[in-house]
Design a protein around this motif. Structure first.
Motif, short mmCIF file in Angstrom:
data_model
loop_
_atom_site.label_atom_id
_atom_site.label_comp_id
_atom_site.label_asym_id
_atom_site.label_seq_id
_atom_site.Cartn_x
_atom_site.Cartn_y
_atom_site.Cartn_z
N GLU A 184 39.35 33.63 51.14
CA GLU A 184 39.65 33.54 49.70
C GLU A 184 40.49 32.29 49.44
N SER A 223 42.03 31.27 46.04
CA SER A 223 43.19 32.06 45.63
C SER A 223 44.46 31.54 46.28
N ASP A 226 45.30 28.95 43.32
CA ASP A 226 46.02 29.80 42.37
C ASP A 226 47.48 30.00 42.78
N TYR A 272 47.98 37.39 40.83
CA TYR A 272 46.65 37.09 41.36
C TYR A 272 46.06 38.25 42.16
N THR A 273 46.90 38.98 42.88
CA THR A 273 46.41 40.07 43.71
C THR A 273 46.71 41.44 43.14
N ARG A 276 44.11 43.94 34.18
CA ARG A 276 44.97 42.83 34.58
C ARG A 276 46.38 43.25 34.94
N ASN A 336 43.90 43.68 39.98
CA ASN A 336 43.27 42.66 40.82
C ASN A 336 43.25 43.03 42.30
N ARG A 375 39.33 41.02 45.12
CA ARG A 375 38.99 40.09 46.20
C ARG A 375 38.93 40.82 47.54
N HIS A 426 40.42 36.66 32.70
CA HIS A 426 41.58 36.01 33.30
C HIS A 426 41.62 34.54 32.90
N ARG A 444 37.09 32.07 37.87
CA ARG A 444 36.82 32.42 39.27
C ARG A 444 37.26 33.86 39.57
N ILE A 445 38.38 34.27 39.00
CA ILE A 445 38.87 35.63 39.23
C ILE A 445 37.94 36.65 38.58
N GLN A 474 34.99 37.10 40.82
CA GLN A 474 35.31 37.90 42.00
C GLN A 474 35.19 39.39 41.70
#
Length: 696
Positions: free
Chosen positions: A289, A292, A296, A403-404, A521, A569, A573, A597, A601-602, A605
């Motif tokens: 990933e 990310s 990110d 992000y995660t 989110r 999130n 991923r 988002h 790209r997110i 995913q």
């Protein structure tokens, strides 16, 4: 099966360290031993005790030129389809020959071919090594890699970034490359985005590594230094980016900055360095990933700090928060939600000055007074509970990784913001911290002798990856055509209508037995939707930063008939959702995106969790006009759409789509500037530290 390593160590008196879960003992290779495999005369090495590349700044003009060259190389690069076809023919032609070899011969020939491939970059030797590692995977894992996965592994071995679509088997691809490189005697780091994936992937690939006589270790948060040292000493170490960077910083602080072998020997001799470092150099890394981690998460430097006693002016924090509630937005202060920043206006400064007259203490100093008010406003207006942080069971403020979707244990905001948020929430104030060292992802990963990566969403960032990390992106075709079905976007007037629409659609799908994955989110959004589903009698599971117990079990059931999973999130991923019996006939997994988002790209995913490896799957975006992406980055076009909605009642979907693309492009440009500024500031700080004789 693990093989012992007899490579010498540059650490004075160091023997081997047992690898986690292994019976073997490995040791640190000397610089010269690895440099003959990975380095070339053109590769500048840092003057440190352990192998790593020299960290050099690139001027703006050179960055522009490198970007142009990267685009040119990418445009002129041959299609990987030719090599995929070539390896497919070789696999078919030599299947009987390789199957007749015994295990010992396969491993011996793999080591010889891998060493030749890495030393000279010979295409024939690399293909030979790939065929042998594919044979090893078939015997150890019961999985025969596809030619596309072998070319993906070849891309990683060559030090490039392989863009493989979601569901194409990146975990096995990384395992093949790691096994091949480690068989040549090069220590390998496989870097993932979270502890769950590090443990999962290491466990899945362990039979392959054991077959090849290689040891594997796992580095996750909470392990003791001795356990981490043992894991890094293994031939292959799976770890997260954050954990490894902090281990690197701790080693550098303990060594007193950069140090040569002679300096380390001298410091240990005189007792100034009682324990050896945790890491043993930066040789070769596979970053899973990669967009990310390398893009990110590169907006914020990683800072190693220690507790330094009670926070200054703790008694003034409640007064600052109380005074902040009297200030009027736009008149007294301006908010930049996209940057999470607040700026007092002249009227606001005058108002604060008048209100604090006679308070004394820190309020007498203009810069301290303004800093307290700015942090109080940020804590109240820009950092929200269950979105940016949560309160854990022990009453502590825990930061949520945007992000995660996971908690970042032990991480705090700096410059008193963390304590201001704690004061706002009425919990015990944590101690202030003192910075010991810091580094950006850009500078850390650029120090590897050879860096490679994988992602399903990298092409948009190909130029930046090439300029900053020297990573050329290679886009690989899918093994099977995608069967993903995209439904038309649904745009709701507000969030309340959105959640009701999502709940009704989920209930309808669940009633016919189709499994559903809903992406949100924030913790707040996932729990708001969960309440709606409970009210409608829809059984479901929730995965978020607060409810992460049994994550593996929830993911394992997410593709079963009638399963409904609400996730942040955390499920976006690396999550592989297997379909249950009869689910394909129902249309496969149904994925609902509830909010776009800042990076498309997110979004891709999340949608990529369905329709993997040619399986059926459906996805839809159900969003609201007042979602954060539009309010924070929509600009003039968004305000025009809001006005149109007020007049006409609805907004055409095509207009919302155009507004969304513009908002995401605006956010991406802002984040790119932030990354450039962060890297520049980090280099300037490194240069200033260099004058004091203590650079990292």
């Amino acid at each position: 099966m693990c093989a012992s390593s007899t490579r010498p160590s540059p650490w004075p008196g160091a023997g081997g360290a047992p690898c986690g879960g292994c019976s073997c003992r490995t040791s640190t290779p000397e610089r010269s031993a690895v440099s003959t495999v990975l380095t070339t005369p053109a590769l500048p090495l840092a003057r440190t005790a352990f192998p790593e590349r020299e960290d050099k700044a690139v001027h703006l003009a050179d960055q522009w030129a490198l970007g142009v060259l990267a685009d040119t190389r990418r445009g002129l690069a041959p299609s990987p389809a030719r090599e995929i076809a070539e390896l497919g023919r070789l696999m078919a032609q030599r299947a009987e020959e390789l199957a007749a070899l015994d295990d010992t011969t396969v491993v011996a020939r793999l080591r010889a071919a891998a060493t030749t491939a890495l030393q000279g970059g010979h295409r024939a030797a690399l293909h030979e090594a790939l065929l042998l590692v594919a044979e090893a995977a078939g015997r150890a894992l019961g999985m025969r890699p596809y030619p596309t996965q072998l070319v993906g592994a070849a891309t990683l071995v060559r030090g490039r970034l392989a863009e493989m679509q979601t569901g194409e088997g990146k975990t096995l691809t990384a395992g093949l490359a790691a096994c091949l490189v480690a068989s040549a005697g090069v220590p390998v780091h496989v870097v993932t985005v979270n502890d769950y994936l590090a443990e999962r992937d290491a466990e899945k690939q362990a039979p392959l590594f054991g077959f090849a006589g290689l040891s594997v270790g796992v580095v996750i948060h909470g392990k003791a230094p001795e356990e981490k040292r043992a894991a890094y000493a293994c031939d292959i170490a799976y770890c997260t980016g954050k954990e490894m960077v902090f281990d690197y910083l701790r080693d550098r602080v303990a060594q007193g900055g950069r140090a040569s072998v002679a300096q380390l020997r001298g410091r240990q001799l005189f007792g100034a360095l009682p324990t050896p470092p945790v890491l043993r150099g930066l040789h070769y890394a596979i970053v899973d990933e990669a967009d990310s981690i390398l893009i990110d998460e590169a907006r914020t430097p990683l800072i190693l700090a220690v507790k330094a006693g009670p926070v200054d002016n703790a008694d003034e924090l409640p007064r600052a928060l109380s005074l902040a509630t009297t200030l009027v937005p736009d008149d007294d202060y301006l908010i930049d939600e996209s940057r999470r920043d607040v700026r007092l206006t002249r009227a606001g400064r005058d108002k604060v000055t008048a209100a604090t007259t006679g308070w004394g203490g820190p309020w007498r100093a203009f810069h301290v007074r303004e800093h307290l008010m700015t942090q109080a406003l940020r804590a109240q207006r820009l950092f929200l509970r269950d979105q940016h942080y949560l309160i854990d069971s022990e009453g502590a403020v825990q930061i949520i990784d945007e992000y995660t979707g996971r908690v970042l244990p032990g991480r705090t905001w700096e410059q008193g913001l963390h304590q201001m948020i704690e004061c706002k929430e009425g919990v015990t104030l944590s101690e202030r911290t003192q910075t010991l060292a810091r580094i950006t992802y850009q500078r850390f990963f650029a120090r590897y002798l050879r860096l490679s990566g994988m992602s399903g969403t990298a092409r948009e960032m190909a130029r930046e990856l090439s300029v900053v990390y020297r990573l050329d992106t290679v886009t690989l075709p899918t093994h099977r055509p995608s069967a993903r079905r995209y439904l038309p976007d649904v745009v709701c007037r507000d969030r309340d209508e959105k959640w009701q629409t999502v709940a009704e659609e989920v209930a309808r799908r669940q009633a016919r037995g189709q499994p559903v994955l809903i992406g949100t989110r924030s913790v707040e959004a996932s729990e708001a939707l969960s309440e709606r589903l409970h009210a409608m009698g829809v059984p479901h599971a929730v995965i978020n930063a607060r409810q992460d117990a049994g994550e593996a079990d929830v993911v394992a059931q997410a593709g079963q008939r009638g399963a409904v999973t609400v996730a942040t999130n955390m499920a976006g991923r690396g999550t592989d959702i297997s379909l249950g019996e009869g689910v394909e006939a129902l249309g496969g997994l149904f994925v609902v995106l509830t909010e776009y988002h800042e990076s498309p790209r997110i979004d891709r995913q999340l949608l990529g969790r369905c329709a993997r490896q040619g399986q059926p799957g459906e996805c839809v975006a159900i969003t609201a006009i007042d979602d954060d992406l539009y309010t924070q980055h929509g600009g003039v076009s968004y305000r025009a759409l809001v006005r149109w909605q007020q007049l006409q009642g609805t907004v055409p979907a095509v207009w919302m789509s155009a507004c969304r693309r513009a908002a995401q492009a605006r956010a991406e440009r802002m984040h790119a500037r932030t990354r450039r500024d962060t890297l520049r500031q980090d280099r300037e700080l490194e240069q200033s530290m260099g004058f004091s004789g203590d650079p990292l």
